[in-house]
Design a protein around this motif. Sequence first.
Motif, PDB file in Angstrom:
ATOM      1  N   VAL A  78       0.816  -1.221   0.000  1.00 22.70           N
ATOM      2  CA  VAL A  78       0.000   0.000   0.000  1.00 22.70           C
ATOM      3  C   VAL A  78       0.852   1.275   0.000  1.00 22.70           C
ATOM      4  N   VAL A 126      -7.468   2.605   4.741  1.00 25.40           N
ATOM      5  CA  VAL A 126      -6.827   1.516   4.002  1.00 25.40           C
ATOM      6  C   VAL A 126      -7.811   0.764   3.114  1.00 25.40           C
ATOM      7  N   PHE A 127      -9.018   0.533   3.626  1.00 22.07           N
ATOM      8  CA  PHE A 127     -10.015  -0.239   2.877  1.00 22.07           C
ATOM      9  C   PHE A 127     -10.932   0.716   2.134  1.00 22.07           C
ATOM     10  N   TYR A 128     -10.928   0.626   0.807  1.00 24.87           N
ATOM     11  CA  TYR A 128     -11.730   1.500  -0.026  1.00 24.87           C
ATOM     12  C   TYR A 128     -13.162   0.972  -0.081  1.00 24.87           C
ATOM     13  N   ASP A 165     -10.665  -3.896  -2.127  1.00 22.63           N
ATOM     14  CA  ASP A 165      -9.940  -2.754  -2.665  1.00 22.63           C
ATOM     15  C   ASP A 165      -9.254  -2.019  -1.523  1.00 22.63           C
ATOM     16  N   LEU A 166      -7.940  -1.873  -1.645  1.00 27.74           N
ATOM     17  CA  LEU A 166      -7.148  -1.156  -0.655  1.00 27.74           C
ATOM     18  C   LEU A 166      -6.653   0.141  -1.270  1.00 27.74           C
ATOM     19  N   HIS A 194      -3.831   2.734  -1.911  1.00 28.23           N
ATOM     20  CA  HIS A 194      -2.384   2.938  -1.928  1.00 28.23           C
ATOM     21  C   HIS A 194      -2.089   4.367  -1.487  1.00 28.23           C
ATOM     22  N   MET A 243      -8.240 -11.124   0.439  1.00 26.51           N
ATOM     23  CA  MET A 243      -8.021 -11.111   1.885  1.00 26.51           C
ATOM     24  C   MET A 243      -8.396 -12.478   2.453  1.00 26.51           C
ATOM     25  N   PHE A 280      -2.908 -11.100   2.786  1.00 26.43           N
ATOM     26  CA  PHE A 280      -3.408 -10.566   1.525  1.00 26.43           C
ATOM     27  C   PHE A 280      -2.561 -11.069   0.367  1.00 26.43           C
ATOM     28  N   ASP A 331      -1.818  -9.748  -3.384  1.00 27.98           N
ATOM     29  CA  ASP A 331      -2.004  -8.636  -4.318  1.00 27.98           C
ATOM     30  C   ASP A 331      -2.361  -9.191  -5.694  1.00 27.98           C
TER      31      ASP A 331
END
Length: 120
Positions: free
Chosen positions: A40, A55-57, A78-79, A81, A91, A108, A110
């Motif tokens: 991130v 952090v978590f969108y 969705d995280l 950045h 996750m 996680f 990616d």
Amino acid sequence: MDLLQQMPALVVLERFPVPVLAISEDGSILFANSAFAEMVGHSADSVKQLKFADVFYSLPVDESVISAVRAHADLVVDLVHRDNSIVRARMSKSALLRGDDPVALATFQDLTEQLWVDEL
């Protein structure tokens, strides 16, 4: 075996080659290893200054952060950045499995690049 029994859990988690995040019920980030921080775009120390919503969108929090993490286990999340781009990652389920655990500990994977290529 003696070495493993004497090694602190945080040392083991930091050495994991996969991103690891521990988050509390109030949304505070309790632990992030270097792999998660790199994913991130932060340092491990700066990630710990962030909250769940940083952090978590758009991950909905209906009851508690822990419930939201459990509800989205084994799904792509969705995280956010550091540069405000989106990192898509699968996750895991929380390693802490009891229903009354006040912390969620997840790994996680990616998938950002893979998903981007697949969409083309």
